[in-house]
Scaffold this motif. Structure first.
Motif, PDB file in Angstrom:
ATOM      1  N   ASP A 256      -3.815  -0.501  -2.907  1.00 22.82           N
ATOM      2  CA  ASP A 256      -4.945  -1.055  -2.158  1.00 22.82           C
ATOM      3  C   ASP A 256      -5.098  -0.417  -0.782  1.00 22.82           C
ATOM      4  OD1 ASP A 256      -5.038  -2.715  -4.345  1.00 22.82           O
ATOM      5  OD2 ASP A 256      -4.176  -4.447  -3.306  1.00 22.82           O
ATOM      6  N   LEU A 257      -3.979  -0.118  -0.129  1.00 21.76           N
ATOM      7  CA  LEU A 257      -4.019   0.373   1.246  1.00 21.76           C
ATOM      8  C   LEU A 257      -3.675   1.854   1.365  1.00 21.76           C
ATOM      9  CD1 LEU A 257      -2.249  -2.701   2.901  1.00 21.76           C
ATOM     10  CD2 LEU A 257      -4.708  -2.220   2.821  1.00 21.76           C
ATOM     11  N   GLY A 258      -3.212   2.457   0.295  1.00 21.42           N
ATOM     12  CA  GLY A 258      -2.898   3.877   0.322  1.00 21.42           C
ATOM     13  C   GLY A 258      -1.723   4.235   1.221  1.00 21.42           C
ATOM     14  N   LEU A 259      -0.794   3.318   1.370  1.00 20.23           N
ATOM     15  CA  LEU A 259       0.383   3.566   2.206  1.00 20.23           C
ATOM     16  C   LEU A 259       1.569   3.959   1.330  1.00 20.23           C
ATOM     17  CD1 LEU A 259       0.061   0.536   4.657  1.00 20.23           C
ATOM     18  CD2 LEU A 259      -0.513   2.935   5.126  1.00 20.23           C
ATOM     19  N   ARG A 260       2.391   4.850   1.859  1.00 22.62           N
ATOM     20  CA  ARG A 260       3.552   5.315   1.106  1.00 22.62           C
ATOM     21  C   ARG A 260       4.777   4.471   1.455  1.00 22.62           C
ATOM     22  NH1 ARG A 260       1.393   9.618   3.403  1.00 22.62           N
ATOM     23  NH2 ARG A 260       3.196   9.919   4.783  1.00 22.62           N
ATOM     24  N   VAL A 261       5.458   4.035   0.404  1.00 19.92           N
ATOM     25  CA  VAL A 261       6.704   3.275   0.551  1.00 19.92           C
ATOM     26  C   VAL A 261       7.840   4.157   0.044  1.00 19.92           C
ATOM     27  CG1 VAL A 261       7.964   1.196  -0.130  1.00 19.92           C
ATOM     28  CG2 VAL A 261       5.477   1.082   0.191  1.00 19.92           C
TER      29      VAL A 261
ATOM     30  N   ALA B 225      -1.461  -6.600  11.530  1.00 22.24           N
ATOM     31  CA  ALA B 225      -0.438  -5.800  12.229  1.00 22.24           C
ATOM     32  C   ALA B 225      -0.353  -4.418  11.587  1.00 22.24           C
ATOM     33  CB  ALA B 225       0.902  -6.518  12.183  1.00 22.24           C
ATOM     34  N   PRO B 226      -1.324  -3.544  11.847  1.00 23.25           N
ATOM     35  CA  PRO B 226      -1.361  -2.246  11.164  1.00 23.25           C
ATOM     36  C   PRO B 226      -0.204  -1.323  11.517  1.00 23.25           C
ATOM     37  CG  PRO B 226      -3.046  -2.377  12.883  1.00 23.25           C
ATOM     38  CD  PRO B 226      -2.476  -3.741  12.742  1.00 23.25           C
ATOM     39  N   ASP B 227       0.531  -1.627  12.601  1.00 21.76           N
ATOM     40  CA  ASP B 227       1.613  -0.736  13.028  1.00 21.76           C
ATOM     41  C   ASP B 227       2.996  -1.158  12.534  1.00 21.76           C
ATOM     42  OD1 ASP B 227      -0.192   0.874  14.436  1.00 21.76           O
ATOM     43  OD2 ASP B 227      -0.041  -0.391  16.240  1.00 21.76           O
ATOM     44  N   LEU B 228       3.087  -2.255  11.805  1.00 23.33           N
ATOM     45  CA  LEU B 228       4.432  -2.676  11.371  1.00 23.33           C
ATOM     46  C   LEU B 228       4.999  -1.658  10.385  1.00 23.33           C
ATOM     47  CD1 LEU B 228       4.444  -3.979   8.264  1.00 23.33           C
ATOM     48  CD2 LEU B 228       3.388  -5.902   9.425  1.00 23.33           C
ATOM     49  N   THR B 229       6.314  -1.551  10.394  1.00 21.06           N
ATOM     50  CA  THR B 229       6.977  -0.541   9.554  1.00 21.06           C
ATOM     51  C   THR B 229       7.927  -1.155   8.531  1.00 21.06           C
ATOM     52  OG1 THR B 229       8.823  -0.270  11.112  1.00 21.06           O
ATOM     53  CG2 THR B 229       6.868   1.141  11.437  1.00 21.06           C
ATOM     54  N   ALA B 230       8.136  -2.473   8.605  1.00 16.25           N
ATOM     55  CA  ALA B 230       9.098  -3.107   7.699  1.00 16.25           C
ATOM     56  C   ALA B 230       8.594  -4.474   7.272  1.00 16.25           C
ATOM     57  CB  ALA B 230      10.460  -3.247   8.380  1.00 16.25           C
ATOM     58  N   ILE B 231       8.713  -4.746   5.985  1.00 17.24           N
ATOM     59  CA  ILE B 231       8.317  -6.054   5.443  1.00 17.24           C
ATOM     60  C   ILE B 231       9.487  -6.644   4.667  1.00 17.24           C
ATOM     61  CG2 ILE B 231       6.706  -7.330   3.985  1.00 17.24           C
ATOM     62  CD1 ILE B 231       4.685  -5.118   4.367  1.00 17.24           C
ATOM     63  N   VAL B 232       9.872  -7.861   5.032  1.00 17.15           N
ATOM     64  CA  VAL B 232      10.855  -8.634   4.276  1.00 17.15           C
ATOM     65  C   VAL B 232      10.078  -9.594   3.391  1.00 17.15           C
ATOM     66  CG1 VAL B 232      12.758 -10.272   4.384  1.00 17.15           C
ATOM     67  CG2 VAL B 232      12.583  -8.449   6.099  1.00 17.15           C
TER      68      VAL B 232
ATOM     69  N   ASP C 271       8.017   5.817   3.135  1.00 18.83           N
ATOM     70  CA  ASP C 271       7.704   6.746   4.217  1.00 18.83           C
ATOM     71  C   ASP C 271       6.983   6.082   5.386  1.00 18.83           C
ATOM     72  OD1 ASP C 271       7.648   8.009   1.453  1.00 18.83           O
ATOM     73  OD2 ASP C 271       7.907   9.792   2.703  1.00 18.83           O
ATOM     74  N   GLN C 272       6.019   5.205   5.063  1.00 22.75           N
ATOM     75  CA  GLN C 272       5.256   4.545   6.122  1.00 22.75           C
ATOM     76  C   GLN C 272       5.652   3.086   6.327  1.00 22.75           C
ATOM     77  OE1 GLN C 272       1.560   6.186   4.150  1.00 22.75           O
ATOM     78  NE2 GLN C 272       0.843   6.203   6.287  1.00 22.75           N
ATOM     79  N   VAL C 273       6.006   2.411   5.242  1.00 26.72           N
ATOM     80  CA  VAL C 273       6.437   1.007   5.328  1.00 26.72           C
ATOM     81  C   VAL C 273       7.629   0.805   4.403  1.00 26.72           C
ATOM     82  CG1 VAL C 273       5.786  -1.411   5.060  1.00 26.72           C
ATOM     83  CG2 VAL C 273       4.053   0.263   5.756  1.00 26.72           C
ATOM     84  N   SER C 274       8.706   0.234   4.956  1.00 26.91           N
ATOM     85  CA  SER C 274       9.865  -0.117   4.136  1.00 26.91           C
ATOM     86  C   SER C 274       9.743  -1.570   3.674  1.00 26.91           C
ATOM     87  CB  SER C 274      11.159   0.068   4.933  1.00 26.91           C
ATOM     88  OG  SER C 274      11.454   1.437   5.114  1.00 26.91           O
TER      89      SER C 274
END
Length: 359
Positions: free
Chosen positions: A287-292, A263-270, A294-297
């Motif tokens: 590993d994924l180079g995503l900003r927390v 699910a590359p488009d998800l924006t929130a992880i519990v 900003d891109q995923v909460s």
């Protein structure tokens, strides 16, 4: 023909017995009955009190013979010991360490000795430890590890608890175990719902959940609370977006990578505990180079001491872990009741820097 055994005289020391010294031998050396010797050495809950002169004679005899009290025998005579067992899943897990610390603090204030045992999430070990503690006449047991969502195991656990109580012991459970016992119940369902509502209020609609082993009732309850809240808000949660992180940092790191692949488009992880949340943050960042955030909460659960030191500091659901252990020990100190009691302890959301509205 062997030489006759010498008869001790009042001026000659009595021979020291060979082998383990018994209470009867101490009594004979002191010139008292074994019952008097027992009361002098171990005390008594009855009304008969040993005089100071007799007590001194018994103590002197015990020292001379190097008598060592048999603790299991004394426990049997008194029905229980001052030992309380605390059974956890993993002593290295800060969640269980905090609960155990709370229990130990109260135990220390009341002269109780805590025996800590780890099952490593093996239900057979939990049954074995409970049986051993019952055999040792431990005063009580706190089952601090999660329950197991297995009917046959629950039946066997309930039978062991019933036997323990029939022998005069006291069992207190932390969380749902499906047994008739006093229970300190953390608000796992409502805590997970709190995490979901927070993210939804920020504007998130694409959710993922990093869970734990489904065989554990703690995981079941937290996952159920999150799913129910999402359904009530009209937010879909595809089964592929719920993934087991194994309740460990490294397994959760792998799980987060898998989740974002699905699910590359998800924006929130519990994340259903903070140990796993640390692995999820590492996967997103390194590993994924995503900003927390900003891109995923990301929201965790438990508010373990290190949660504030993560990068970024973790928004999480706080459980009063030390208080859970303390309240369980308080129940032991007040003693069992005819009807099992349940004490519910609430959660709160601790806002830090791992969540923000989606962009």
């Amino acid at each position: 023909m062997s030489a006759p055994t010498p008869i001790p005289t009042p001026d000659a020391p009595l021979p020291r017995p060979t082998g383990p010294v018994t209470l009867q031998q101490v009594a004979e050396r002191a010139g008292v009955s074994s019952a008097t010797a027992s009361r002098a050495l171990h005390g008594s809950s009855g009304t008969r009190i040993v005089g100071e002169e007799l007590r001194r004679r018994v103590l002197d005899a015990a020292r001379e013979l190097r008598y060592v009290s048999n603790a299991p025998a004394q426990a049997l005579a008194r029905s229980t010991t001052s030992v309380v067992g605390v059974v956890v899943h993993d002593v290295a897990d800060p969640y269980f360490a905090a609960i155990a610390a709370g229990a130990m603090g109260v135990a220390r204030e009341h002269g109780l000795l805590v025996m800590l045992a780890a099952t490593f999430r093996d239900p057979e070990l939990e049954l074995d430890y409970l049986a051993r503690l019952r055999a040792q006449r431990a005063r009580a047991v706190v089952l601090a590890g999660s329950g197991f969502a297995d009917r046959e195991f629950t039946r066997r656990l309930a039978a062991e608890v019933d036997a323990y109580r029939a022998d005069g012991g006291h069992v207190v459970a932390v969380g749902e175990h499906g047994i008739a016992s006093d229970t300190v119940r953390p608000a796992n369902r409502s805590g997970a719902a709190l995490a979901v509502r927070h993210l939804h209020d920020l504007g998130h609609r694409d959710f993922g959940i990093v869970s734990g082993p489904r065989a554990l009732t703690t995981v079941r309850d937290r996952l159920d609370g999150a799913r129910r809240q999402l359904r009530s808000l009209g937010v879909p949660l595809p089964p592929a977006q719920v993934i087991d992180g194994g309740f460990t940092r490294e397994q959760a790191r792998v799980a987060a990578r898998t989740l974002l692949t699905r699910a590359p488009d998800l924006t929130a992880i519990v994340v259903l505990n903070d140990v796993m949340a640390a692995g999820v943050l590492a996967a997103l960042r390194d590993d994924l180079g995503l900003r927390v955030p900003d891109q995923v909460s990301v929201v965790g659960f438990d508010d373990l001491p290190f949660a504030a030191d993560l990068n970024p500091p973790l928004t999480t659901v706080r459980l009063p872990l030390a208080d859970i252990g303390a309240r369980a020990m308080d129940m032991i100190l007040t003693g069992p009741t005819i009807e099992p009691r349940t004490l519910d302890l609430d959660t709160e959301l601790i806002l830090r820097n791992s969540t923000m509205p989606p962009r």
